[in-house]
Write an enzyme that holds these catalytic residues in place. Structure first.
Site, short mmCIF file in Angstrom:
data_model
loop_
_atom_site.label_atom_id
_atom_site.label_comp_id
_atom_site.label_asym_id
_atom_site.label_seq_id
_atom_site.Cartn_x
_atom_site.Cartn_y
_atom_site.Cartn_z
N SER A 1 0.88 -1.18 0.00
CA SER A 1 0.00 0.00 0.00
C SER A 1 0.91 1.22 0.00
O SER A 1 2.11 1.12 0.34
CB SER A 1 -0.83 -0.02 1.29
OG SER A 1 -1.46 1.22 1.50
N TYR B 1 -1.83 -0.81 10.45
CA TYR B 1 -1.85 -1.15 9.02
C TYR B 1 -0.47 -0.90 8.41
O TYR B 1 0.07 -1.74 7.69
CB TYR B 1 -2.92 -0.30 8.34
CG TYR B 1 -3.21 -0.65 6.90
CD1 TYR B 1 -3.76 -1.88 6.54
CD2 TYR B 1 -2.96 0.27 5.88
CE1 TYR B 1 -4.06 -2.19 5.22
CE2 TYR B 1 -3.26 -0.02 4.56
CZ TYR B 1 -3.80 -1.25 4.23
OH TYR B 1 -4.08 -1.55 2.91
N1 LIG Z 1 -8.71 -0.54 -1.12
C1 LIG Z 1 -7.69 0.26 -0.88
O1 LIG Z 1 -7.85 1.50 -0.81
C2 LIG Z 1 -6.31 -0.33 -0.71
C3 LIG Z 1 -5.22 0.54 -0.72
C4 LIG Z 1 -3.95 0.02 -0.55
C5 LIG Z 1 -3.76 -1.35 -0.40
N2 LIG Z 1 -4.85 -2.17 -0.39
C6 LIG Z 1 -4.60 -3.60 -0.19
O2 LIG Z 1 -5.19 -4.32 -1.26
C7 LIG Z 1 -5.40 -5.69 -0.85
C8 LIG Z 1 -6.76 -6.12 -1.28
O3 LIG Z 1 -7.74 -5.44 -0.51
P1 LIG Z 1 -9.03 -4.76 -1.15
O4 LIG Z 1 -8.85 -3.30 -1.05
O5 LIG Z 1 -9.34 -5.38 -2.44
O6 LIG Z 1 -10.13 -5.13 -0.01
P2 LIG Z 1 -11.29 -6.22 -0.01
O7 LIG Z 1 -11.76 -6.27 1.40
O8 LIG Z 1 -12.27 -5.90 -1.07
O9 LIG Z 1 -10.52 -7.55 -0.40
C9 LIG Z 1 -9.66 -8.22 0.50
C10 LIG Z 1 -9.96 -9.71 0.45
O10 LIG Z 1 -9.09 -10.39 1.36
C11 LIG Z 1 -9.86 -11.42 1.98
N3 LIG Z 1 -9.25 -11.85 3.24
C12 LIG Z 1 -9.27 -11.24 4.45
N4 LIG Z 1 -8.66 -12.00 5.37
C13 LIG Z 1 -8.22 -13.12 4.75
C14 LIG Z 1 -7.51 -14.26 5.16
N5 LIG Z 1 -7.15 -14.44 6.45
N6 LIG Z 1 -7.23 -15.22 4.25
C15 LIG Z 1 -7.62 -15.08 2.95
N7 LIG Z 1 -8.31 -14.01 2.50
C16 LIG Z 1 -8.61 -13.04 3.38
C17 LIG Z 1 -11.22 -10.78 2.19
O11 LIG Z 1 -12.23 -11.74 2.43
C18 LIG Z 1 -11.39 -10.02 0.88
O12 LIG Z 1 -12.04 -10.81 -0.09
C19 LIG Z 1 -5.15 -5.70 0.66
O13 LIG Z 1 -3.88 -6.24 0.94
C20 LIG Z 1 -5.21 -4.23 1.05
O14 LIG Z 1 -4.47 -3.97 2.22
C21 LIG Z 1 -6.11 -1.70 -0.55
#
Ligand SMILES: NC(=O)c1ccc[n+]([C@@H]2O[C@H](COP(=O)([O-])OP(=O)(O)OC[C@H]3O[C@@H](n4cnc5c(N)ncnc54)[C@H](O)[C@@H]3O)[C@@H](O)[C@H]2O)c1
Length: 277
Positions: free
Chosen positions: A143, A156
């Protein structure tokens, strides 16, 4: 890695948000997919969506914080498709709050998914990738929070800084060893996903755990994060950038280049401190 057709991609957190968008983008390149996620209902929906779009895909319920679960994911992947070429360690959760008030159970959960999840993915899948003697690539989702620090974000950011250094180190090791395995770390800014609803997967608090964060503060933190995430870019745009990054073997994949000033300002402060020493 620049050939995608028929190659196999494993995507953790593949049932939602950025993970699902990557699956859709990779399917458009003709890749065969394994989506792994802890949420069975979301996995079922994602599987149906991907199949309706013509993808060759399986879904494996996986808890990335549990190494046995990740081993099971690898076994099912190999039994089904015989190999792995693109591993996306993407599953993640977000915990916010003042550093000292965050319950220890939430620190453990956050570190378990965001850091141990990536370590487990590397520990289990890298030996498979190395044994294949074929081009392969790993994308670890960190991130912008892995490049800078911000108030209320320590729980985080600690995890995402870890993923950045893990990835940078691994990339050097893969190069030093002369492998054909590329490594990228994805550092997005805000993206419209369900990340602000991460608590849907939060394990129960530990017995007798004190709640230092008041319900009002929790609500206010949630509203701030919701506003930022829902104001973000589309996951499909991130997925497009990831595909280009893998094709070009870029170590840092930045879907929000306009935010890099935050990192520059941090780097300038550190360099300034060195100049005054
Ligand atoms: N959305 C943002 O603004 C953003 C920004 C920077 C980084 N990220 C990162 O992107 C990645 C994806 O997140 P997202 O934004 O798509 O959110 P999201 O919540 O839509 O997707 C995350 C997925 O991870 C799954 N998950 C959670 N715990 C888990 C576990 N123990 N084992 C397996 N799966 C698990 C959830 O069920 C979900 O489907 C994450 O690592 C998040 O930190 C997101």
């Amino acid at each position: 890695m620049d050939q995608f057709h028929n190659q196999v991609a494993v995507i953790t957190g593949g049932a939602s948000g950025i993970g699902l968008a990557m699956a859709q983008r990779f399917a458009a390149e003709g890749m065969r997919l394994v989506i792994a996620d802890i949420e069975q209902s979301a996995l079922d929906r994602a599987l149906a969506t991907l199949k309706a779009q013509g993808a060759t895909v399986i879904a494996v319920r996986t808890d990335v914080s549990d190494v046995e679960s990740v081993r099971n994911l690898a076994k099912i992947t190999l039994d089904t498709f015989g190999g792995v070429h693109l591993l996306c360690n993407n599953a993640g959760v977000q915990v916010t709050g003042p550093t000292w008030m965050i319950p220890l159970s939430e620190w453990k959960w956050s570190l378990g998914v965001n850091v141990w999840g990536v370590i487990h993915g590397l520990h289990v899948f890298l030996p498979i990738l190395l044994s294949q003697n074929a081009p392969a690539h790993i994308v670890n989702t960190a991130s912008m929070a892995g490049l800078v620090s911000a108030p209320m974000m320590s729980c985080y950011s600690v995890t995402k800084h870890s993923v950045v250094t893990l990835s940078e180190t691994l990339a050097m090791e893969m190069k030093q060893m002369g492998t054909s395995i590329g490594v990228s770390v994805l550092c997005p800014g805000f993206v419209q996903t369900a990340l602000h609803e991460s608590e849907r997967n939060r394990p129960a608090a530990e017995p007798n755990e004190a709640e230092a964060i008041s319900p009002e503060m929790r609500e206010s933190l949630k509203q701030s994060v919701t506003a930022l995430v829902t104001g973000g870019i589309q996951p499909a745009d991130v997925a497009e950038t990831v595909l280009q990054g893998v094709r070009e073997n870029r170590l840092h994949i930045l879907s929000h280049p306009e935010m890099i000033g935050l990192f520059e300002s941090r780097a300038r402060k550190i360099v300034g401190a060195a100049q005054r020493s």
